[in-house]
Design an enzyme around this catalytic site. Sequence first.
Site, short mmCIF file in Angstrom:
data_model
loop_
_atom_site.label_atom_id
_atom_site.label_comp_id
_atom_site.label_asym_id
_atom_site.label_seq_id
_atom_site.Cartn_x
_atom_site.Cartn_y
_atom_site.Cartn_z
N SER A 71 44.93 34.01 -55.89
CA SER A 71 45.61 32.80 -56.35
C SER A 71 46.03 32.96 -57.79
CB SER A 71 44.67 31.59 -56.22
OG SER A 71 45.19 30.46 -56.89
N TYR A 89 36.76 27.49 -58.60
CA TYR A 89 37.74 28.03 -57.65
C TYR A 89 38.42 29.26 -58.24
CZ TYR A 89 42.20 28.51 -55.22
OH TYR A 89 43.30 29.02 -54.56
#
Length: 270
Positions: free
Chosen positions: A142, A155
């Site tokens: 990501s 995250y």
Amino acid sequence: MDLKDKTFVVTGGGSGLGRQLTIELVKVGAKVAAIDINEEGLVQTVKLAGELSSMIYPIVCNIADKEAVNALPERVLRRSGHINGLINNAGIIQPFVNVEEMDDALINRIFNINFFGTLYMVRAFLPHMRKENESCLVNVSSLGGFVPVSGQTIYGASKAAVKQLTDGLRAELDGTSVHVMSVIPGAMATPIRENSGLNAIHVEEQKTNKVLDPMVAAHLIVEYIGADSRLMHNLFRFIPLRAAKWLNDSIRRQHAAMEAKEQELLSQSR
């Protein structure tokens, strides 16, 4: 790599990017073992594949369960005889809160799915992929894994770990038949919030934000193209502080707009 008649394993195949990757792969003639914890989502993926549905082998599995993952390769091999590719796509996000506001259970859940789930899949399938003349390992990281995002620290750390794992595997497998790549997409219109146990982004909100359609993203990945990540990678490489500020400001605006929309809908329902 010619994908026709090859067998790929795709995690998170029951929704979002994983679903679209599964469909794009069967469109080019590949067979896909679609892995997801959500059986209903897998059923829908198979249905959406239409006349190509027989090319999909849906398997319900929690990738955070090491023993369950270790049993997967044998199931895939019994079905197709080969394992030519693994796409580790499954993942969850966190609420937009700071680290000190998160409890241990949530932190562990994020790492168990995003990082350890990916690691378990790699360790289970890699020995079989090495036996093929050519195979491909793809890990989906990501932008949050290398650009710090306020409220998404855990995250981001889990996705940074995925990126580092992938870079290490690329070095370890250099010169072998296994090609390793990392995909670093930007924001996409997928149900990842809902799958993560958070409120879903409303359709109206998805339309107003600049997000990548998962169908487009899947097509780009299958063709080994990462347009969005290349742009941000170069931007962050040359002007990292400005890139980080731009991304954080953009996400804060989107998050504020989303919360405002949710509050408006909540007040209307009273």
